[in-house]
Each structure stands twice: as structure tokens, then as C-alpha cells.
Motif scaffolding. Structure first.
Motif, short mmCIF file in Angstrom:
data_model
loop_
_atom_site.label_atom_id
_atom_site.label_comp_id
_atom_site.label_asym_id
_atom_site.label_seq_id
_atom_site.Cartn_x
_atom_site.Cartn_y
_atom_site.Cartn_z
N VAL A 49 36.78 36.92 50.78
CA VAL A 49 35.93 37.99 50.27
C VAL A 49 35.92 37.91 48.75
O VAL A 49 36.88 37.42 48.13
N ALA A 50 34.83 38.38 48.16
CA ALA A 50 34.73 38.34 46.70
C ALA A 50 35.83 39.17 46.05
O ALA A 50 36.26 38.88 44.93
N ALA A 51 36.31 40.20 46.76
CA ALA A 51 37.40 41.02 46.23
C ALA A 51 38.71 40.24 46.10
O ALA A 51 39.66 40.71 45.45
N ASP A 52 38.78 39.04 46.67
CA ASP A 52 39.96 38.19 46.48
C ASP A 52 40.06 37.68 45.05
O ASP A 52 41.14 37.26 44.61
N VAL A 53 38.93 37.66 44.34
CA VAL A 53 38.92 37.23 42.93
C VAL A 53 38.18 38.31 42.13
O VAL A 53 37.06 38.12 41.69
N PRO A 54 38.81 39.46 41.93
CA PRO A 54 38.10 40.62 41.38
C PRO A 54 37.75 40.52 39.91
O PRO A 54 36.80 41.16 39.45
N GLU A 55 38.49 39.71 39.12
CA GLU A 55 38.29 39.67 37.69
C GLU A 55 37.89 38.28 37.23
O GLU A 55 38.21 37.26 37.87
N ILE A 56 37.19 38.22 36.11
CA ILE A 56 36.77 36.94 35.54
C ILE A 56 37.98 36.04 35.31
O ILE A 56 38.99 36.47 34.77
N GLY A 57 37.86 34.81 35.78
CA GLY A 57 38.94 33.84 35.65
C GLY A 57 39.88 33.79 36.83
O GLY A 57 40.69 32.86 36.94
N ASP A 58 39.79 34.75 37.75
CA ASP A 58 40.65 34.72 38.93
C ASP A 58 40.31 33.53 39.80
O ASP A 58 39.13 33.27 40.10
N ALA A 59 41.34 32.81 40.23
CA ALA A 59 41.15 31.62 41.05
C ALA A 59 42.09 31.67 42.23
O ALA A 59 43.28 31.98 42.10
#
Length: 382
Positions: A49-59
Motif C-alpha cells: 500500500v502507498a501508506a507503506d512509504v508515507p514520506e518523501i524518500g521512504d523506501a
């Protein structure tokens, strides 16, 4: 279309005469490998889900069907999926979930990539002190992007790159839940959990499709949302499941419930629906919350279920939210022994795929028909 395999032809018969997929489709590594291309690769599958990478730069590195992938939110705030390998020598780029502060750097030879996938640095590629070479064209050596689309916060991927656009492939499902095409907010850390199941992923989908098992497997749920309150949903070629005419909202000690999604039809005042969207995503919608379950197969006999809950507003009552997550976790855990029991049963040599109740198992048979069709098509093309 004509199916050459007589076993698959039996699967595609009318529900009253059909039998299910045979044992090998649940136990044989060769069948599991075939399904990777036929059932997952050819169409749209759920990855995360997109919420797995909530912030810019999250990988987030994810091994999906043995393929190393990288889910990342780029500097432009777009969520993308790449193969998690360097274009130089195929080294894994990101081993653990983390925030990319600058570039994605390969730990082997320090080739570097932007969060949008471009190759931006190739140290010493032309010899010591020379960071470029006329025969190394950076513009053609960016990360290998996997085609993706976000719907209901699920990151859907098309591994083959050849499927129709998501909006075309899933048009009927999107239309069915068009009222819920509005902002939904992940409940946060206490609204996600993972269940490990010693069973084939298809059995989890099949179980979720139907309400037939409610009185015996979910007696608590069945006490207020009874078997007779449910109806079947079949959308050939993409999804099947069940709906209920009785949905009971959770309330806190003051009688308050979660805020509702906006402008819903009256059918949702007391109703809810649950769909298995093929191949591996299980979704639920209610007037005041929704959920998504992503199945990640880890072999013929093991599956991880990644569960995420969503709400109409970003702020919700902490106690009520935790209670809701605990209630759903209890329900989903009740299904584990069934999936694992059916998996063990697939070792019985006399079992021929089983039969379907024409009245109760239509959604499950719908899934079997889809799988048989996809496998047949794959074999004919191959």
C-alpha cells in the motif's frame, strides 16, 4: 475459449458440475512457478500500500514471488516500484526499509540513482578519477521500473507490462465501489498487522470469497451478521466475494462511532461488501472504514497476509481504532486454521479438487474459473 487440459475444462464447467483446481496447484513448486507468470505476471497484482512509504524518500524493499522489488516515494511525491537491483552487476540496492536522504547508492561499486530511478553517478566507470565513459550511457541505465497503479491505496503492479490499463482491466470493480472513490486515511501503526499462514495463497482468496463458513468459523461475527444476511458477488474475470445487509458500527463508551465516508447511498447505512480482487487482494468497505489485505505468496505452502485499515478522516478515536483493529485481527485469525487445514488436505492423493455448492460457492468457483482460464491461456501462448 477451448481449454486443452481436461482437468482445467472440468474446473470451467457450471458450478453444479465443476470441480476445483487439483492438488498440484496448491503443493507443486512447478505449478507455483507457472502461476507466477499466468496468474500474477500477466495482469495486475497487489504488492503493498502507498501508506507503506508515507514520506518523501521512504523506501521499502519487497521480495515478491522471488523478485527483488523496491517501493519508493520519490522527491516528486510519486510512489513507484523498481526492480531492486543495480544496472551494473545486478547487486541488491536496498536491504532494509529506510529513508533515502540523497541518492540510492549501490553498495558494490557506488553507482547512484535518484528516487525517480535515473542513474546519476558512476564513480570511476572510465578508470580511476574518470566518472563517465563514452560507452556507458546513463540515460539508458536507470532503474528498471515496474508498471504500477494506485487504487484504494493498494499499489498494483503489472510484471509483464502488457496488461490493459488498470482502469480498463478493473472497470467493473471500480464502478461498483465508485461511491468510495474519496479520500481514505490509513489508521497508522495500530491499524496494520501481518499474519503468517502455512497455506497456499489461493486458499486464502477462496475462503474470503464466501460467507458459507460464517456460522462455524466466525460464530461471534455470525451472531449479528448472520449467514442469511449475506449475498454473493461475482464479477467474472476480476473479482468475487460477498456482501452483508447487516453491518454493526463500533462505538466507544460515549456512544460515538467513526465518522462516515461522505455522500454514501442508503444501502451502506447497514450494509458492507468484501471482495477478493484477483489474484491476491482482499478488500472490504463499510460506511465508516475500509481495509485492504495484500497476500504475498512465499511458496506453494506459505503466505503472508498484510492487513491495513483506513478511515474517512485522518484523526480517529485511538481506543476505538485499536478496538476495531483487534476485532478484525480476531476474525482474520479465525480463518487461519481453515486455510492451513485445506492445505494439509491437498496432500491427499484421492482428492480431485472438490465440489462446489451451487447456492453458496459461486464466488469461489468464479475465482477457480478465472485461474483455470488464465493458466490455459498461458499454456497456449507458451
Amino acid at each position: 475459449m477451448t481449454v486443452l487440459d481436461p482437468i482445467l475444462a472440468d474446473v470451467q464447467k457450471p458450478t453444479a458440475q465443476a470441480r476445483g483446481l487439483p492438488n498440484a496447484h496448491y503443493t507443486d513448486p512447478a505449478m507455483f512457478a507457472e502461476e507466477r507468470d499466468a496468474l500474477f505476471g500477466a495482469g495486475w497484482a497487489g504488492l503493498a500500500v502507498a501508506a507503506d512509504v508515507p514520506e518523501i524518500g521512504d523506501a521499502l524493499p519487497i521480495t515478491f514471488l522471488d523478485i527483488p522489488l523496491l517501493l519508493i516515494r520519490g522527491r516528486d511525491n510519486a510512489v513507484r516500484v523498481f526492480q531492486n537491483i543495480c544496472r551494473h552487476r545486478g547487486m541488491i540496492l536496498v536491504e532494509e526499509p529506510r529513508k533515502i536522504e540523497g541518492a540510492i547508492r549501490c553498495p558494490y561499486h557506488s553507482w547512484c540513482y535518484s528516487t525517480q530511478g535515473q542513474l546519476v553517478a558512476t564513480p570511476h566507470v572510465g578508470g580511476p578519477g574518470f566518472n563517465s565513459h563514452k560507452d556507458v550511457d546513463r540515460t539508458t541505465l536507470g532503474l528498471i521500473e515496474v508498471r504500477s497503479h494506485i487504487w484504494r491505496d493498494v499499489v498494483w503492479i503489472n510484471l509483464s507490462g502488457k496488461a490493459p490499463d488498470f482502469e480498463v482491466a478493473m472497470a467493473d470493480v471500480i464502478t461498483r465501489w465508485a461511491e468510495f472513490d474519496q479520500p481514505q486515511h490509513h489508521g497508522g501503526a495500530d491499524s496494520r498487522f501481518t499474519l503468517a499462514v502455512n497455506g497456499n495463497w489461493k486458499l486464502a482468496i477462496e475462503n474470503y470469497c464466501e460467507s458459507y463458513h460464517l456460522p462455524w468459523v466466525h460464530p461471534g461475527l455470525n451472531s449479528y451478521s448472520r449467514l442469511e444476511d449475506h449475498y454473493n458477488i461475482e464479477q467474472d474475470g476480476m473479482a468475487s466475494g460477498q456482501g452483508t445487509l447487516v453491518y454493526r458500527q463500533l462505538r466507544n463508551e460515549t456512544g460515538a462511532s467513526f465518522p462516515d465516508f461522505a455522500d454514501l447511498d442508503a444501502q451502506w447505512d447497514a450494509g458492507a461488501e468484501y471482495l477478493s480482487v484477483y489474484p491476491n487482494v482482499m478488500l472490504g468497505v463499510h460506511r465508516d472504514h475500509s481495509f485492504a489485505i495484500i497476500l504475498r505468496p512465499e511458496g506453494p505452502g506459505r503466505t503472508e497476509e498484510h492487513v491495513h485499515l483506513y478511515y474517512a478522516t485522518p484523526e480517529t478515536d485511538d481506543t476505538l481504532r485499536r478496538k476495531n483493529a483487534a476485532q478484525w485481527k480476531e476474525v482474520f485469525e479465525e480463518d487461519i486454521f481453515v486455510v492451513e487445514g485445506m492445505q494439509r488436505g491437498r496432500r491427499a492423493p484421492g482428492f480431485d479438487g472438490g465440489r462446489f455448492s451451487p447456492a453458496m460457492d459461486g464466488p469461489t468457483h468464479c475465482f477457480h474459473r478465472w485461474a483455470a482460464n488464465r493458466i490455459a491461456q498461458h499454456r497456449q501462448v507458451g
